[in-house]
Scaffold this motif. Sequence first.
Motif, mmCIF file in Angstrom:
data_model
loop_
_atom_site.group_PDB
_atom_site.id
_atom_site.type_symbol
_atom_site.label_atom_id
_atom_site.label_comp_id
_atom_site.label_asym_id
_atom_site.label_seq_id
_atom_site.Cartn_x
_atom_site.Cartn_y
_atom_site.Cartn_z
ATOM 1 N N PHE A 181 -2.348 19.168 -28.421
ATOM 2 C CA PHE A 181 -2.208 18.597 -27.091
ATOM 3 C C PHE A 181 -3.172 19.269 -26.116
ATOM 4 N N SER A 182 -3.717 18.495 -25.212
ATOM 5 C CA SER A 182 -4.497 19.065 -24.123
ATOM 6 C C SER A 182 -3.541 19.500 -23.014
ATOM 7 N N ARG A 183 -4.053 20.200 -22.043
ATOM 8 C CA ARG A 183 -3.234 20.708 -20.937
ATOM 9 C C ARG A 183 -2.493 19.563 -20.242
ATOM 10 N N GLY A 184 -1.210 19.752 -20.007
ATOM 11 C CA GLY A 184 -0.430 18.746 -19.297
ATOM 12 C C GLY A 184 0.165 17.653 -20.170
ATOM 13 N N VAL A 185 -0.033 17.753 -21.482
ATOM 14 C CA VAL A 185 0.490 16.761 -22.413
ATOM 15 C C VAL A 185 1.550 17.414 -23.285
ATOM 16 N N TYR A 186 2.655 16.698 -23.504
ATOM 17 C CA TYR A 186 3.790 17.253 -24.232
ATOM 18 C C TYR A 186 4.301 16.238 -25.262
ATOM 19 N N SER A 187 5.315 16.634 -26.009
ATOM 20 C CA SER A 187 5.827 15.749 -27.048
ATOM 21 C C SER A 187 6.413 14.458 -26.469
ATOM 22 N N LYS A 188 6.904 14.497 -25.238
ATOM 23 C CA LYS A 188 7.406 13.269 -24.598
ATOM 24 C C LYS A 188 6.267 12.265 -24.447
ATOM 25 N N ASP A 189 5.087 12.754 -24.093
ATOM 26 C CA ASP A 189 3.931 11.871 -23.950
ATOM 27 C C ASP A 189 3.531 11.284 -25.298
#
Length: 459
Positions: free
Chosen positions: A206-214
């Motif tokens: 994941f890049s910064r600001g991206v999480y498993s919800k995304d």
Amino acid sequence: MKARLYGIEVSSREKFRRRKSTPVRILLEIPYGSDKTSVMAMTIAEKILAKKAGKTSVTPGQIVDAYPDLVMSHTATWRSVSVMEKVGATKLFDPDRIAIVLDHIAPAKTEKNALDQQRSRNFAKKFGIQKFYDIDAGIAHLVLMENGHVAPGDLIVGTDSHCTIYGSLGALGTGIGYTEVTSVWLTGKLWMKVPETYKIQLRGNFSRGVYSKDLMLHLIGTLGADGCTYNSVEFYGDLCSSLSVSERMTMTNLAMEMGVKCAFVPPDQKTRDYLSSRPINRPYEEVHADPDAVYGKTIDVDVSGLQPMVACPHEVENTRPIGEVSGTPIDQVFLGSCANAKFEDLAVAASILKGHRIHPNLRFIITPGSKEIMLEAMKTGVLATLIESGGTLTNPGCGACAGDGGILADGEVCLSTANRNFLGRMGSSKASVYLCSPATLAASAIKGCITDPRDLLQP
């Protein structure tokens, strides 16, 4: 057993009517030789169902009588009690396999709610149900995992579709109806069809600001709400090993919104570390797919290009990259639900909100997933940060996700970390609900409109 692999590059725009999404490579696996019924190698779901049905092996489509390790019921427990009374049953198969958690309307809001909860309490007392958790405990799924009632290889069924979350610990969790719950109470077994399994291979980080919800909103939007109907899903790839158990819980929870029967992140050392801190007083055995297990489909996803995602009204599959909805005004934000009210979720939101106040035109509702989570958030200062930013704290439980508080008026818009945004789910049928990660929610709470969390995160 060999397989022919047909590699198909599927663009979100061309195949699934999505825009600006990361391409997904789908590999359809079709075994050579005989049909799949002769394949002895098994996936995780197949192995668990075979064991619980007392069989050497099972194949997709096969019907088995499986004996669950645990059957969970929540606020709807009174319905199952009613069915039991109607059939005149007086004895349970095994009270120790029953768990009851009063989480959806807690505390009671009406006299009817109070009577229903009283009926559930009386049932638990009468039959000696030890795994009974009252209105103070929190959301059933989180409470059961925290208290050591979920372990790798378990088969767990319950009156909630998001029982799929148990796959984050390597257990097969799936939702059933309240009449089926009564059946398991009385007979100890359940008629189940063995699902076909899809493999989702996650490449990159994941890049910064991206999480498993995304990630999950991206997959749901790409594959559709029926993209994995009655299938088991197994997540693999380097990304999985790097994710916390909390992030894995979000993944297997949201997998339900693709139509899955169950979902798994195979157990590893992080799973074992989590379980070692829980009071599991029984032996368990990890279940892993055989190396030559046959999958109905393999889906390859490069997560390195993912952006923060938002699910727009009124379906979870109606997803958009954050840039397409940035600036949308909101009236309320809800940080809660079994998908994203874990301690780590609260901490992510607090890290962005620290030193800020929410927009003056906004309401911010905070509903921790469990009592344990709330206490940890209190002790670490996370809760203080959220409240000081302008948040309103509620007791642990399902809260606004289940329409219990936080009701919206006509025309209002809520940004939520929950797992569903169906029409009328949070009040007025003329209101709108968007879904996002805790990071996106926190950034949006500050600005008063849907906001890219990367705009506020420190480099």
